[in-house]
Write an enzyme that holds these catalytic residues in place. Structure first.
Site, PDB file in Angstrom:
ATOM      1  N   ASP A  83      48.184  37.820  34.731  1.00  0.00           N
ATOM      2  CA  ASP A  83      47.696  36.671  35.306  1.00  0.00           C
ATOM      3  C   ASP A  83      47.813  36.951  36.746  1.00  0.00           C
ATOM      4  O   ASP A  83      49.030  37.247  37.279  1.00  0.00           O
ATOM      5  CB  ASP A  83      48.092  35.195  34.525  1.00  0.00           C
ATOM      6  CG  ASP A  83      47.470  35.085  33.400  1.00  0.00           C
ATOM      7  OD1 ASP A  83      46.396  35.676  33.057  1.00  0.00           O
ATOM      8  OD2 ASP A  83      47.892  33.975  32.888  1.00  0.00           O
ATOM      9  N   GLU A  87      53.936  34.278  37.979  1.00  0.00           N
ATOM     10  CA  GLU A  87      54.309  34.712  36.701  1.00  0.00           C
ATOM     11  C   GLU A  87      53.625  35.727  36.401  1.00  0.00           C
ATOM     12  O   GLU A  87      54.624  36.588  35.529  1.00  0.00           O
ATOM     13  CB  GLU A  87      54.100  33.291  35.942  1.00  0.00           C
ATOM     14  CG  GLU A  87      54.717  32.028  36.017  1.00  0.00           C
ATOM     15  CD  GLU A  87      56.218  32.126  35.728  1.00  0.00           C
ATOM     16  OE1 GLU A  87      56.531  32.854  34.772  1.00  0.00           O
ATOM     17  OE2 GLU A  87      56.816  31.624  36.546  1.00  0.00           O
ATOM     18  N   TYR A 308      40.152  31.842  37.411  1.00  0.00           N
ATOM     19  CA  TYR A 308      41.625  31.675  37.201  1.00  0.00           C
ATOM     20  C   TYR A 308      41.670  29.986  37.430  1.00  0.00           C
ATOM     21  O   TYR A 308      41.432  29.585  38.410  1.00  0.00           O
ATOM     22  CB  TYR A 308      42.441  32.424  37.781  1.00  0.00           C
ATOM     23  CG  TYR A 308      43.885  32.460  37.497  1.00  0.00           C
ATOM     24  CD1 TYR A 308      44.108  32.545  36.177  1.00  0.00           C
ATOM     25  CD2 TYR A 308      45.051  31.938  38.378  1.00  0.00           C
ATOM     26  CE1 TYR A 308      45.446  32.561  35.472  1.00  0.00           C
ATOM     27  CE2 TYR A 308      46.239  31.990  37.768  1.00  0.00           C
ATOM     28  CZ  TYR A 308      46.478  32.340  36.461  1.00  0.00           C
ATOM     29  OH  TYR A 308      47.834  32.343  35.867  1.00  0.00           O
ATOM     30  N   ARG A 310      44.747  28.422  37.572  1.00  0.00           N
ATOM     31  CA  ARG A 310      45.932  27.994  38.113  1.00  0.00           C
ATOM     32  C   ARG A 310      45.999  28.169  39.985  1.00  0.00           C
ATOM     33  O   ARG A 310      46.146  29.091  40.222  1.00  0.00           O
ATOM     34  CB  ARG A 310      47.208  28.483  37.674  1.00  0.00           C
ATOM     35  CG  ARG A 310      47.308  27.945  36.248  1.00  0.00           C
ATOM     36  CD  ARG A 310      48.819  28.674  35.847  1.00  0.00           C
ATOM     37  NE  ARG A 310      49.110  28.328  34.213  1.00  0.00           N
ATOM     38  CZ  ARG A 310      48.702  28.792  33.338  1.00  0.00           C
ATOM     39  NH1 ARG A 310      47.894  30.013  33.392  1.00  0.00           N
ATOM     40  NH2 ARG A 310      48.738  28.500  32.197  1.00  0.00           N
ATOM     41  N   HIS A 355      43.975  32.199  45.699  1.00  0.00           N
ATOM     42  CA  HIS A 355      42.982  32.180  44.819  1.00  0.00           C
ATOM     43  C   HIS A 355      41.767  31.356  45.241  1.00  0.00           C
ATOM     44  O   HIS A 355      42.058  30.551  46.055  1.00  0.00           O
ATOM     45  CB  HIS A 355      43.596  31.674  43.805  1.00  0.00           C
ATOM     46  CG  HIS A 355      44.716  32.203  42.903  1.00  0.00           C
ATOM     47  ND1 HIS A 355      44.960  33.823  42.856  1.00  0.00           N
ATOM     48  CD2 HIS A 355      45.958  32.003  42.584  1.00  0.00           C
ATOM     49  CE1 HIS A 355      45.919  34.070  42.359  1.00  0.00           C
ATOM     50  NE2 HIS A 355      46.693  32.996  42.095  1.00  0.00           N
TER      51      HIS A 355
END
Length: 824
Positions: A83, A87, A308, A310, A355
């Site tokens: 991802d 993380e 995505y 998050r 993002h």
């Protein structure tokens, strides 16, 4: 070498989607989350050498790592496509380390959306692993370990209870919930009255009393009131009725524009899903993950439907804006397209803008078109995301707003209303707020007549309890946590029994209140809002390469250890040394730190002594006492074992037991924390697993229970044909005459041909009889086609545990289906 490229992703579902997109020259494998972490039973952080972490391969991931090594050995090159966040970057770094890959070489690819175009372009442009992102995640993990490893045992020892925990973000979130509850408990309602008059000025309209002698009846914040009692209200009413003449003093008309909201970020998505769909943050993110990772759209094949999920950013890629601007006039007409694109600015620029906002990967995939390929909850969330994004690029809604002011003597009444003139973005987003009623056309200066006057009593209301949505919003406002932490934080508070749900609201338990009180007293800095937000900002600086991560950890750890050293510890009664939490195969206990010189131990959980309740036993006359067992408190006779009288001490529903006609149905909690209902009369075995009602079955007269989310009414009588649960009483006997030897087939005899295998459609009606975890897992795997590994991650269990749950659930379903088939 096979000449293939190995692509490593996190999720098996994503791996399946990407494999179909990339084709036979690529092998795609999943790490199934983190493959390495700090050890479970040790601190795993070298405090003497700049907090250097000691990573180990997780026990349940050893086979995964072994498979990745074998696949990497056969591949020509390896790409890491976990991802696109901290993380994910850390997972790629761990995988590279375990596969002996150089993280500085171009092997990292980012899939911000799972679509053929983006994936094929990304694999052509790999980059080195971003060490700054890895360091930021590493700093967060080390901080959380230092707090949890040192503070959790202190809490368990202080409260003499297992499985207590504290965390840097978790504890601050708990403080928010408990402080709000304290506000509610301390709240004193204030009485106030409002007056509404109906006036006729050529047309009738209602207006509220606004001012008396130039003083506002209610201030804007509704904190100060002019009329605070019924006596005052009646006196004002009399004065208003005595006014000889009324006049329309002013009519103000203006055009009001309401602009579209920006596309979703993680927090605003969770808030909208909570308010519109009634979902918790955890459920929202699990469904969003599936939409991001890919859905098989039939002829089009597997594709990710959203970007995505998050993110803190409201930025949109230029090509996505261009696609939306082409789609809107074609679908809704040119009036709905603004002259220029709508751009939105986030609250925080820089690292958090890495993002895009959450949007559909293509606006051409309208919700109604993809609905046949989605589960019900996937469709609902995709529809919400799609509409929010399209609406964000549309024109404002336009209202005609009218305000009428009526005066008479020292009194001023005011009425406000509006009419939607042009719906704009509301054409797609919908009207999610109650709009004002339109007002009639009246002229300024026209005389008015008071037709009717009514007064109404009100009381101020306490602040509402936090919901998932409002808690996430508050955490975001304070700068506490980040998109990836909101849902896990709330889940942890529930799992630790620090908060409980009342509808959508989060209410702190007594344990939660006591824990946060202890933390505020002894660790004020750890649970300080400003300090926690500063740590998050410092982690962002690490991500930007402006700060070394050990320095950030040290800034937090040094004041934390100072506070930790001042906490009073329980001491050994034998040698005076401090006691500490220790673990054996029988669980946790308190042991002396002087071991092996001193071997003193004591149970962690203190045994509660029986408490007299002031009643006599109805069976033998001895005093009754309150005792505690594994399922909570109960009432028992003090003469036990001579007298075995007991009764449940549990919340009563007030419903009389339909079986014995004497006892009351009470709510109990199982060892696994699930509620059930039983009769409190000794000797009565009435038991149901769903909330009972006072409604009776029309066929047998027993009470009905509410089953499932739809609260379907079913009978509680095992002998009734509408019984809510599988009826084992009618099960045919096994073997000869119910207990004889099992018949065996003679050698060579023909085996009876089996009938057609039961399908999911056959088994699904019997899922109501499963335990909650079994039901959730089997619905995902069999009903929604989610891979077992992904379903395990969704439920927070290991793949091995999920396999056992799935096997047990399917066995139960087939047995129930078989019994039903036989009885039919």
């Amino acid at each position: 070498m096979s000449g293939k490229t190995l692509v490593v992703v996190e999720s098996p579902a994503k791996a399946k989607t990407i494999k179909k997109i990339l084709g036979p020259n690529y092998e795609v494998k999943a790490s199934v989350g983190h493959v390495a972490d700090l050890p479970q039973r040790d601190l795993g952080v070298d405090l003497e050498h700049d907090f250097e972490p000691k990573y180990v391969v997780k026990k349940e991931k050893q086979k995964v790592v072994s498979d990745l090594k074998k696949a990497a050995g056969k591949a020509e090159r390896v790409l890491l496509a976990t991802d696109p966040d901290r993380e994910g970057e850390a997972i790629s770094w761990h995988v590279a380390r375990l596969l002996d890959l150089d993280p500085q070489k171009p092997l990292r690819v980012h899939f911000h959306e799972i679509t053929p175009r983006v994936i094929r372009e990304a694999v052509k442009k790999p980059t080195p692993i971003d060490q700054n992102l890895v360091d930021a995640q590493q700093a967060r993990r080390v901080l959380d370990r230092l707090v949890g490893y040192n503070l959790s045992p202190v809490l368990s020892a202080q409260f003499r209870q297992r499985a207590l925990s504290a965390g840097r973000v978790q504890s601050v979130a708990l403080r928010l919930v408990t402080e709000r509850e304290a506000e509610i408990e301390a709240f004193v309602p204030k009485e106030y009255w409002t007056l509404t008059g109906t006036f006729d000025a050529g047309a009738r309209f209602a207006a509220e009393l606004y001012e008396i002698d130039g003083k506002r009846v209610l201030d804007k914040k509704k904190e100060n009131f002019l009329i605070t009692s019924e006596a005052q209200a009646r006196a004002v009413e009399a004065e208003v009725r005595a006014v000889p003449a009324w006049q329309v003093a002013a009519v103000e008309r203006k055009e009001k524009r309401r602009h579209a909201l920006p596309p979703f970020t993680t927090s605003t998505l969770q808030q909208a899903a909570s308010s519109r769909l009634g979902w918790g943050a955890g459920r929202t993110m699990r469904v969003a993950q599936r939409l991001y990772e890919g859905v098989n759209l039939g002829p089009e094949g597997p594709v990710g439907l959203i970007t995505y999920m998050r993110t803190d950013s409201v930025r949109i890629a230029p090509e996505a804006i261009a696609e939306a601007r082409a789609f809107i006039p074609e679908r809704y007409g040119p009036d709905y397209l603004p002259p220029k694109p709508n751009y939105y600015r986030g609250k925080k620029q820089g690292v958090q803008d890495a993002h895009e906002a959450i949007r559909p990967t293509s606006v051409q995939r309208r919700p109604e078109q993809v609905k046949p390929f989605l589960s019900d909850e996937e469709f609902k969330l995709y529809d919400l995301i799609w509409r929010r994004f399209v609406a964000s690029q549309m024109t404002p809604a336009v209202y005609d707003q009218t305000t009428i002011t009526v005066k008479g003597g020292k009194f001023t009444f005011r009425a406000a209303g509006s009419i939607l003139k042009f719906d704009g973005f509301l054409r797609v987003w919908g009207r999610d707020q109650q709009e004002e009623q339109p007002l009639p056309e009246v002229d300024a200066g026209a005389p008015a007549r008071l037709v009717e006057l009514a007064s109404e009593q009100h009381f101020t209301q306490p602040p509402p309890r936090y919901t998932d949505a409002s808690l996430v919003k508050k955490m975001e406002e304070l700068g506490i946590g980040r998109p990836s932490t909101y849902a896990p934080t709330i889940d942890t508070l529930e799992r630790r029994a620090y908060v409980e749900r009342q509808g959508r609201a989060l209410k702190p338990t007594e344990l939660g209140k006591r824990v946060i009180g202890f933390l505020v007293e002894h660790f004020p800095r750890v649970v300080a809002y400003e300090f926690t937000a500063q740590v998050e900002d410092r982690l962002d600086e690490v991500e930007e390469g402006k700060q070394a991560w050990p320095a950030v950890v040290r800034e937090f750890y040094e004041p934390f250890t100072e506070e930790l050293s001042r906490v009073p510890r329980k001491t050994c009664p034998v040698c005076g040394r401090p006691l500490e939490i220790k673990v054996s195969r029988y669980g946790q206990f308190l042991g002396c730190t002087g071991y092996p010189e001193c071997t003193y131990t004591e149970p962690l959980e203190e045994k509660k002594e029986a408490e007299p309740i002031g009643e006599d036993c109805p069976k033998c006359g001895a005093p009754l006492v309150r005792k505690w067992g594994r399922y909570g408190s109960f009432i028992a006779c003090s003469a036990y074992p001579k007298c075995d009288y007991t009764r449940d001490e549990a919340p009563s529903t007030g419903i009389t037991c339909p079986k014995c006609k004497e006892g009351e149905i009470v709510q109990k909690t199982s060892r696994r924390g699930k509620p059930y209902w039983r009769c409190n009369k000794q000797g009565c075995d009435f038991l149901v697993f769903d909330p009972p009602t006072e409604q009776t079955c029309p066929k047998c007269g027993w009470i009905m229970v509410k089953k499932g989310k739809r609260e379907v009414l079913k009978c509680s009588n095992p002998d009734c044909e509408d019984y809510a649960y599988p009826n084992f009483k009618n099960r045919p006997p096994r073997g000869k005459a119910g207990g004889g030897r099992k018949k065996t087939r003679k050698k060579g005899a023909a085996k009876k041909k089996a009938g057609p295998k039961a399908t999911w459609a056959d088994l699904e009606p019997f899922t109501a009889g499963l335990e909650e975890a079994e039901r959730r897992l089997v619905v995902q795997v069999e009903g929604e086609g989610v891979p077992l590994e992904q379903a395990a991650a969704n439920l927070g269990v290991t793949a091995e545990e999920a396999a056992k749950l799935h096997k047990r659930a399917m066995f139960k379903l087939r047995m129930a289906y078989g019994r039903a088939k036989k009885s039919a």
